[in-house]
Design a protein around this motif. Structure first.
Motif, PDB file in Angstrom:
ATOM      1  N   HIS A 118       5.228 -32.020  19.197  1.00 39.71           N
ATOM      2  CA  HIS A 118       4.499 -31.146  20.127  1.00 39.71           C
ATOM      3  C   HIS A 118       3.470 -30.334  19.338  1.00 39.71           C
ATOM      4  CE1 HIS A 118       7.445 -32.201  23.190  1.00 39.71           C
ATOM      5  NE2 HIS A 118       8.422 -31.819  22.375  1.00 39.71           N
ATOM      6  N   TYR A 119       2.427 -31.002  18.876  1.00 33.52           N
ATOM      7  CA  TYR A 119       1.440 -30.341  18.013  1.00 33.52           C
ATOM      8  C   TYR A 119       0.609 -29.299  18.756  1.00 33.52           C
ATOM      9  CZ  TYR A 119       2.693 -34.105  14.831  1.00 33.52           C
ATOM     10  OH  TYR A 119       3.398 -34.969  14.017  1.00 33.52           O
ATOM     11  N   PRO A 120       0.196 -29.514  20.012  1.00 32.88           N
ATOM     12  CA  PRO A 120      -0.541 -28.432  20.711  1.00 32.88           C
ATOM     13  C   PRO A 120       0.282 -27.150  20.849  1.00 32.88           C
ATOM     14  CG  PRO A 120      -0.843 -30.530  21.846  1.00 32.88           C
ATOM     15  CD  PRO A 120       0.207 -30.754  20.825  1.00 32.88           C
ATOM     16  N   SER A 121       1.580 -27.291  21.094  1.00 33.59           N
ATOM     17  CA  SER A 121       2.429 -26.100  21.203  1.00 33.59           C
ATOM     18  C   SER A 121       2.537 -25.377  19.865  1.00 33.59           C
ATOM     19  CB  SER A 121       3.820 -26.484  21.709  1.00 33.59           C
ATOM     20  OG  SER A 121       3.756 -27.117  22.966  1.00 33.59           O
ATOM     21  N   ALA A 122       2.602 -26.145  18.783  1.00 35.27           N
ATOM     22  CA  ALA A 122       2.666 -25.522  17.453  1.00 35.27           C
ATOM     23  C   ALA A 122       1.372 -24.778  17.135  1.00 35.27           C
ATOM     24  CB  ALA A 122       2.936 -26.598  16.401  1.00 35.27           C
ATOM     25  N   VAL A 123       0.240 -25.375  17.485  1.00 33.06           N
ATOM     26  CA  VAL A 123      -1.049 -24.700  17.256  1.00 33.06           C
ATOM     27  C   VAL A 123      -1.137 -23.427  18.081  1.00 33.06           C
ATOM     28  CG1 VAL A 123      -3.547 -24.952  17.517  1.00 33.06           C
ATOM     29  CG2 VAL A 123      -2.188 -26.863  16.658  1.00 33.06           C
ATOM     30  N   LYS A 124      -0.674 -23.473  19.316  1.00 35.49           N
ATOM     31  CA  LYS A 124      -0.709 -22.290  20.174  1.00 35.49           C
ATOM     32  C   LYS A 124       0.203 -21.194  19.636  1.00 35.49           C
ATOM     33  CE  LYS A 124      -0.414 -21.009  25.056  1.00 35.49           C
ATOM     34  NZ  LYS A 124      -0.095 -21.492  26.425  1.00 35.49           N
ATOM     35  N   LEU A 125       1.365 -21.586  19.107  1.00 32.23           N
ATOM     36  CA  LEU A 125       2.282 -20.588  18.553  1.00 32.23           C
ATOM     37  C   LEU A 125       1.668 -19.895  17.347  1.00 32.23           C
ATOM     38  CD1 LEU A 125       5.109 -19.271  18.429  1.00 32.23           C
ATOM     39  CD2 LEU A 125       5.813 -21.183  16.977  1.00 32.23           C
ATOM     40  N   VAL A 126       1.027 -20.658  16.457  1.00 32.84           N
ATOM     41  CA  VAL A 126       0.408 -20.056  15.274  1.00 32.84           C
ATOM     42  C   VAL A 126      -0.707 -19.098  15.657  1.00 32.84           C
ATOM     43  CG1 VAL A 126      -0.937 -20.583  13.194  1.00 32.84           C
ATOM     44  CG2 VAL A 126       1.044 -21.967  13.774  1.00 32.84           C
ATOM     45  N   SER A 127      -1.442 -19.430  16.709  1.00 32.20           N
ATOM     46  CA  SER A 127      -2.552 -18.566  17.134  1.00 32.20           C
ATOM     47  C   SER A 127      -2.075 -17.302  17.840  1.00 32.20           C
ATOM     48  CB  SER A 127      -3.484 -19.345  18.061  1.00 32.20           C
ATOM     49  OG  SER A 127      -2.798 -19.743  19.249  1.00 32.20           O
ATOM     50  N   ARG A 172       7.700 -21.430   3.565  1.00 28.69           N
ATOM     51  CA  ARG A 172       7.975 -22.366   4.671  1.00 28.69           C
ATOM     52  C   ARG A 172       6.897 -22.270   5.749  1.00 28.69           C
ATOM     53  NH1 ARG A 172      13.450 -20.232   3.926  1.00 28.69           N
ATOM     54  NH2 ARG A 172      14.781 -21.812   2.955  1.00 28.69           N
ATOM     55  N   PHE A 173       6.481 -21.052   6.068  1.00 30.56           N
ATOM     56  CA  PHE A 173       5.452 -20.880   7.099  1.00 30.56           C
ATOM     57  C   PHE A 173       4.137 -21.524   6.662  1.00 30.56           C
ATOM     58  CE2 PHE A 173       2.063 -18.120   8.929  1.00 30.56           C
ATOM     59  CZ  PHE A 173       2.221 -18.492  10.251  1.00 30.56           C
ATOM     60  N   LEU A 174       3.749 -21.358   5.396  1.00 29.34           N
ATOM     61  CA  LEU A 174       2.518 -21.964   4.902  1.00 29.34           C
ATOM     62  C   LEU A 174       2.628 -23.491   4.893  1.00 29.34           C
ATOM     63  CD1 LEU A 174       1.816 -19.555   1.908  1.00 29.34           C
ATOM     64  CD2 LEU A 174       0.545 -19.677   4.039  1.00 29.34           C
ATOM     65  N   TYR A 175       3.803 -24.004   4.602  1.00 28.40           N
ATOM     66  CA  TYR A 175       4.001 -25.458   4.596  1.00 28.40           C
ATOM     67  C   TYR A 175       3.786 -26.042   5.989  1.00 28.40           C
ATOM     68  CZ  TYR A 175       6.784 -29.738   4.889  1.00 28.40           C
ATOM     69  OH  TYR A 175       7.222 -31.013   5.162  1.00 28.40           O
ATOM     70  N   TYR A 176       4.356 -25.405   6.991  1.00 25.95           N
ATOM     71  CA  TYR A 176       4.187 -25.921   8.356  1.00 25.95           C
ATOM     72  C   TYR A 176       2.755 -25.730   8.849  1.00 25.95           C
ATOM     73  CZ  TYR A 176       9.242 -26.416   8.550  1.00 25.95           C
ATOM     74  OH  TYR A 176      10.528 -26.801   8.296  1.00 25.95           O
ATOM     75  N   GLN A 177       2.097 -24.659   8.425  1.00 26.33           N
ATOM     76  CA  GLN A 177       0.688 -24.505   8.778  1.00 26.33           C
ATOM     77  C   GLN A 177      -0.152 -25.619   8.156  1.00 26.33           C
ATOM     78  OE1 GLN A 177      -0.287 -20.253   7.861  1.00 26.33           O
ATOM     79  NE2 GLN A 177      -1.198 -20.329   9.880  1.00 26.33           N
ATOM     80  N   GLY A 178       0.168 -25.992   6.915  1.00 26.30           N
ATOM     81  CA  GLY A 178      -0.552 -27.091   6.290  1.00 26.30           C
ATOM     82  C   GLY A 178      -0.355 -28.405   7.019  1.00 26.30           C
ATOM     83  N   ARG A 179       0.836 -28.649   7.504  1.00 26.31           N
ATOM     84  CA  ARG A 179       1.079 -29.877   8.256  1.00 26.31           C
ATOM     85  C   ARG A 179       0.287 -29.889   9.561  1.00 26.31           C
ATOM     86  NH1 ARG A 179       7.285 -31.602   8.591  1.00 26.31           N
ATOM     87  NH2 ARG A 179       6.228 -33.004  10.058  1.00 26.31           N
ATOM     88  N   GLN A 230      -4.694 -31.985  12.414  1.00 24.84           N
ATOM     89  CA  GLN A 230      -5.961 -31.671  13.074  1.00 24.84           C
ATOM     90  C   GLN A 230      -7.173 -32.151  12.288  1.00 24.84           C
ATOM     91  OE1 GLN A 230      -5.551 -27.401  13.533  1.00 24.84           O
ATOM     92  NE2 GLN A 230      -4.934 -27.630  15.669  1.00 24.84           N
ATOM     93  N   LEU A 231      -6.950 -32.931  11.226  1.00 22.07           N
ATOM     94  CA  LEU A 231      -8.002 -33.496  10.368  1.00 22.07           C
ATOM     95  C   LEU A 231      -8.735 -32.437   9.552  1.00 22.07           C
ATOM     96  CD1 LEU A 231      -9.578 -36.122  12.814  1.00 22.07           C
ATOM     97  CD2 LEU A 231      -7.627 -36.378  11.298  1.00 22.07           C
ATOM     98  N   ASP A 232      -8.197 -31.232   9.470  1.00 19.54           N
ATOM     99  CA  ASP A 232      -8.787 -30.180   8.646  1.00 19.54           C
ATOM    100  C   ASP A 232      -8.098 -30.222   7.275  1.00 19.54           C
ATOM    101  OD1 ASP A 232     -10.067 -28.025   7.618  1.00 19.54           O
ATOM    102  OD2 ASP A 232      -9.403 -26.580   9.142  1.00 19.54           O
ATOM    103  N   ARG A 266       9.034 -25.770  13.127  1.00 17.17           N
ATOM    104  CA  ARG A 266       9.770 -26.980  12.757  1.00 17.17           C
ATOM    105  C   ARG A 266      10.211 -27.747  13.998  1.00 17.17           C
ATOM    106  NH1 ARG A 266      10.664 -30.999   9.173  1.00 17.17           N
ATOM    107  NH2 ARG A 266      12.750 -31.855   9.420  1.00 17.17           N
ATOM    108  N   ALA A 267      10.671 -27.023  15.013  1.00 12.62           N
ATOM    109  CA  ALA A 267      11.109 -27.674  16.247  1.00 12.62           C
ATOM    110  C   ALA A 267       9.944 -28.388  16.935  1.00 12.62           C
ATOM    111  CB  ALA A 267      11.738 -26.647  17.185  1.00 12.62           C
ATOM    112  N   TYR A 268       8.778 -27.764  16.948  1.00 16.76           N
ATOM    113  CA  TYR A 268       7.613 -28.387  17.588  1.00 16.76           C
ATOM    114  C   TYR A 268       7.144 -29.616  16.807  1.00 16.76           C
ATOM    115  CZ  TYR A 268       7.128 -24.404  20.751  1.00 16.76           C
ATOM    116  OH  TYR A 268       7.340 -23.458  21.729  1.00 16.76           O
ATOM    117  N   LEU A 269       7.158 -29.533  15.474  1.00 17.52           N
ATOM    118  CA  LEU A 269       6.677 -30.663  14.673  1.00 17.52           C
ATOM    119  C   LEU A 269       7.646 -31.841  14.723  1.00 17.52           C
ATOM    120  CD1 LEU A 269       5.243 -28.808  11.540  1.00 17.52           C
ATOM    121  CD2 LEU A 269       3.994 -29.781  13.467  1.00 17.52           C
ATOM    122  N   VAL A 270       8.949 -31.543  14.755  1.00 16.00           N
ATOM    123  CA  VAL A 270       9.922 -32.633  14.860  1.00 16.00           C
ATOM    124  C   VAL A 270       9.776 -33.350  16.199  1.00 16.00           C
ATOM    125  CG1 VAL A 270      12.398 -33.140  15.057  1.00 16.00           C
ATOM    126  CG2 VAL A 270      11.565 -31.660  13.232  1.00 16.00           C
TER     127      VAL A 270
END
Length: 513
Positions: free
Chosen positions: A240-249, A264-271, A276-278, A233-237
């Motif tokens: 900082h989308y690259p940081s959020a992608v790196k955290l999920v990985s 909540r985790f699935l919701y942020y993954q969907g965002r 990322q156009l996926d 949530r902090a990264y998306l607000v």
């Protein structure tokens, strides 16, 4: 002696019988006094503290499960009485809590209240000796910290609420008990929420990252789950989308987390996937999130997820069903998205631009404006598809006029892109000596002779298999090390075998002697 002439006899009249049950019921209603809600809430809190004093992990989960109901019952008076009557292990904790929750002003006494009559109390034969109350457990202390933090947050005292959350986390670091993990997880969540309300969520990222490392190393499941989606949530607000992608990985979401945390985790993954156009993966995450959410509550969360589902579906070229917008919980909040869907379905670019300009603030507040801007190409594609189905041959200039595009080059590019993506079956040809370019539509082919049904069935089968796997994971099985409860017959048989075995041992001992 004869009776007197003016003397009259008493006339017999049937008197109505009074039902004793009704009389008792009326007396009970008169004697019934209204319950003191504060006293009831205080008694419930004391019962919860008694459960927490046992130190069992499952009892802590049971108390936190009804926290939303407890939160509605507490007020300043109840909390002050609870803090005053609880024997804290540390006097500093009690002093600090009383500083945040001072004593409420005394209520004026009623003038018509009758003082009770003084009665001489009977002297007890054997007075009980004074016993010093046992100190409360660390679970109870931190639970009272949590209730104080929530009450301060509800009355919009964010500064003291943030201070209470930090004190709670500090006490947790001093105690370092695994049973306190669910309580401190709530503190992490509200600390980040307060920081977001104050506009300081970016400053808390380093603190949350350090806490996530500690929770992962010590296998604190609840804290780990809360910190993961709070960091996302902090990264998306902060965009900082690259940081959020790196955290999920890099992280692994704990399997023992609750369904609310998983939603909540699935919701942020969907965002993240939507950015990322996926869109296929994003739609899957959003559908799982709305299924994991509570059915009878969390209306705001489900409304927010449904907005993203509508926008992602439009980007995929799918038009949502009208029944979605007619549901009571979605009727008002999805009104701008319904108008947006209608403009995309018709392919009206002018109406689409007007809707985006009119509801710009709403889309920006919902954080869907970035995706809605991408819908412009979908609107143009839908319009081109309708033109291709209506005309067998039409010039690029006429298409630009209908779509109100500025240049023919841009129009030809949009038509070529729609043909390349498989949206329409057409060709761009140049006919005549003047060099005019036209779009010539091909004959409509049978869709069942293509690979499209196969792809649809493949997607449905994958979704059903994933749903089955999730259902199997959600099943609860009895622990292997816990023995089954034996019946009376099994108990008698076991006792008989033990008795026979004891006799055999006694006989063997006699033989040895």
């Amino acid at each position: 002696m004869a009776p007197m002439a003016n003397q009259t006899e008493k006339m017999e009249v049937d008197e109505p019988k009074i039902d004793t049950k009704d009389k008792e019921g009326q007396d009970a209603k008169k004697e019934e006094t209204p319950k003191d809600l504060n006293a009831v809430a205080l008694e419930n809190l004391k019962e919860q503290c008694a459960l927490l004093d046992k130190g069992e992990y499952y009892l802590i989960g049971r108390v936190l499960h009804v926290l939303h109901k407890t939160r509605k019952q507490i007020n300043t008076e109840v909390l002050h009485k609870l803090i005053s009557t609880t024997p804290f292990a540390s006097a500093a904790d009690k002093e600090q809590l009383l500083k945040w929750i001072p004593a409420p002003p005394a209520k004026p006494a009623a003038t018509n209240e009758i003082a009770p009559m003084e009665v001489d109390a009977k002297a007890s034969k054997s007075p009980r000796p004074f016993r010093r109350p046992a100190l409360s457990s660390s679970e109870t202390d931190l639970y009272i910290y949590l209730l104080t933090m929530l009450h301060l947050f509800d009355v919009n005292d964010l500064a003291n609420s943030e201070e209470a959350a930090k004190h709670l986390i500090q006490r947790f670091d001093q105690l370092d008990k695994r049973t306190l993990d669910p309580i401190v997880a709530k503190a992490y969540f509200y600390l980040a929420l307060i920081a977001e309300k104050n506009g300081r969520l970016d400053a808390e990222r380093d603190f949350l990252n350090a806490r996530l490392r500690t929770a992962t190393l010590r296998c604190y499941t609840e804290s780990q789950a809360v910190l993961i989606y709070t960091l996302l949530r902090a990264y998306l607000v902060g965009k900082h989308y690259p940081s959020a992608v790196k955290l999920v990985s890099k992280v692994t979401f704990p399997e023992g987390a609750s369904n609310n945390d998983l939603a909540r985790f699935l919701y942020y993954q969907g965002r993240i996937k939507a950015m990322q156009l996926d869109y296929n993966a994003a739609a899957g995450y959003f559908l799982q999130a709305i299924r994991k959410a509570p059915q009878d509550s969390a209306i705001g969360f489900k409304q927010n997820v449904q907005k993203w589902i509508v926008v992602v579906g439009l980007l995929q070229g799918e038009i949502p069903e009208r029944s979605v917008f007619r549901q009571p919980i979605y009727r008002y909040c999805l009104a701008p998205y319904l108008a947006l869907t209608q403009s995309v379905r018709v392919g009206d670019l002018v109406s689409f631009n007007e809707i985006v300009d009119e509801h710009n603030k709403i889309f920006e507040k919902d954080e869907t404006l970035t995706l809605i801007v991408r819908l412009r190409q979908n609107v143009i594609r839908a319009a081109i598809k309708q033109i291709a189905s209506a005309y067998s041959r039409i010039s690029i200039r006429d298409i630009a006029t209908k779509l109100q595009l500025q240049t023919e080059i841009e129009t030809e590019y949009m038509v070529a892109k729609a043909i390349a993506d498989g949206g329409i079956e057409a060709q761009i040809v140049s006919e005549g000596t003047d060099g005019k370019r036209y779009m010539r539509s091909n004959e409509m082919a049978d869709v069942y002779r293509t690979d499209e049904p196969q792809h649809h069935y493949d997607n449905r089968i994958r979704y059903c298999l994933e749903l089955h796997n999730q259902a199997v994971k959600a099943l609860r099985f009895p622990p292997k090390d816990k023995p089954d409860v034996e019946t009376i017959e099994q108990q008698r048989e076991r006792e008989q075998q033990e008795l026979e075995f004891a006799k055999e041992l006694a006989e063997e001992d006699d033989d040895d002697f």
